[in-house]
Motif scaffolding. Structure first.
Motif, mmCIF file in Angstrom:
data_model
loop_
_atom_site.group_PDB
_atom_site.id
_atom_site.type_symbol
_atom_site.label_atom_id
_atom_site.label_comp_id
_atom_site.label_asym_id
_atom_site.label_seq_id
_atom_site.Cartn_x
_atom_site.Cartn_y
_atom_site.Cartn_z
ATOM 1 N N PHE A 1 -2.680 17.764 22.592
ATOM 2 C CA PHE A 1 -2.098 18.181 22.898
ATOM 3 C C PHE A 1 -0.610 16.983 22.232
ATOM 4 O O PHE A 1 -0.826 15.917 22.857
ATOM 5 N N THR B 1 14.111 14.914 20.782
ATOM 6 C CA THR B 1 14.504 15.544 20.042
ATOM 7 C C THR B 1 15.354 16.083 20.128
ATOM 8 O O THR B 1 16.032 16.922 19.251
ATOM 9 N N GLU C 1 2.789 27.488 20.823
ATOM 10 C CA GLU C 1 1.582 27.131 20.411
ATOM 11 C C GLU C 1 0.003 26.226 21.543
ATOM 12 O O GLU C 1 -1.146 26.431 21.022
ATOM 13 N N ARG C 2 0.877 25.430 22.262
ATOM 14 C CA ARG C 2 -0.424 25.220 23.189
ATOM 15 C C ARG C 2 -1.427 26.294 24.146
ATOM 16 O O ARG C 2 -2.728 25.544 24.145
ATOM 17 N N TRP D 1 4.768 15.309 22.464
ATOM 18 C CA TRP D 1 6.184 15.816 23.148
ATOM 19 C C TRP D 1 7.401 14.847 23.413
ATOM 20 O O TRP D 1 7.705 15.339 24.459
ATOM 21 N N ARG E 1 -3.210 16.885 27.425
ATOM 22 C CA ARG E 1 -1.847 16.328 26.973
ATOM 23 C C ARG E 1 -2.009 14.876 26.492
ATOM 24 O O ARG E 1 -2.578 13.906 26.865
ATOM 25 N N ASP F 1 12.945 25.467 22.527
ATOM 26 C CA ASP F 1 12.018 24.956 22.055
ATOM 27 C C ASP F 1 10.423 24.980 22.976
ATOM 28 O O ASP F 1 9.351 24.691 23.094
ATOM 29 N N GLN G 1 10.472 15.500 24.287
ATOM 30 C CA GLN G 1 11.925 16.608 24.346
ATOM 31 C C GLN G 1 13.480 15.688 23.937
ATOM 32 O O GLN G 1 14.775 16.273 23.839
ATOM 33 N N LEU H 1 6.934 25.544 22.208
ATOM 34 C CA LEU H 1 6.111 24.415 21.965
ATOM 35 C C LEU H 1 5.114 25.255 22.930
ATOM 36 O O LEU H 1 3.555 24.995 22.729
#
Length: 184
Positions: A105, A113, A92-93, A108, A156, A85, A110, A89
């Motif tokens: 961003f 998740t 994408e960033r 997230w 971030r 992941d 983690q 991620l």
């Protein structure tokens, strides 16, 4: 006669969230794993990602892949799912920071998740394949980064400022550090 209701496996207890600010390793390296992400030239990052993928795949094929070494530490499977992941991620960033001006961003979590996606119950062979695919896709993206773009900024959600260069370094440390965690 009714069929028995299948038993849903109980979730592994969540790990106490790590609250350390890992951005501190940028420029100085990591005392825990000894890695200096700033010593890897940007042009070598794609190759570094490709070199680590087989080590992750091998770790995810260990017979004890689902066993936590202790109740407060993820299993190799949980780390592997996390690292898969992380590749997704950060791809994408990186795409966003290369195509948008000053992207922010999303946070997230983690740890959340890991619980929500049941990292502990995922199929290790599937995770190994998905991690290898994600690593190759991210490595290809890294290969295409131009030197002129290395200083493009992004933020971030907690306010940590990144450039393409430091985002790549931060990512690389995460993957290397977790290989250290699983003795890969």
């Amino acid at each position: 006669m009714t069929s028995p209701v299948p038993e849903v496996p109980q979730a592994a207890p969540p790990i106490v969230p790590d609250t350390k600010d890992w951005t501190a390793v940028l420029g100085v390296g990591c005392e825990e794993c000894g890695f200096r992400p700033d010593e890897v030239p940007p042009a070598a990052l794609g190759g570094a990602v490709r070199d680590m993928a087989p080590r992750w795949v091998a770790a995810l094929h260990r017979p004890d892949v689902q066993v936590r070494p202790d109740p407060t530490t993820w299993s190799v499977l949980e780390y592997g799912a996390h690292v898969r992941d992380v590749h997704l991620l950060f791809a994408e960033r990186l795409r966003r920071i290369l195509t948008e001006d000053d992207p922010l961003f999303d946070n997230w979590d983690q740890d959340a998740t890991a619980v929500e996606q049941r990292y502990d119950l995922q199929d290790p062979a599937v995770v190994a394949d998905e991690l290898a695919d994600a690593a190759e896709a991210f490595a290809a993206l890294l290969d295409g980064v131009r030197e002129a773009d290395l200083d493009r900024p992004g933020l971030r959600s907690n306010g940590s400022a990144f450039t393409v260069r430091t985002l790549e370094q931060y990512f690389l440390h995460d993957v290397v550090h977790h290989l250290h965690d699983v003795r890969g």
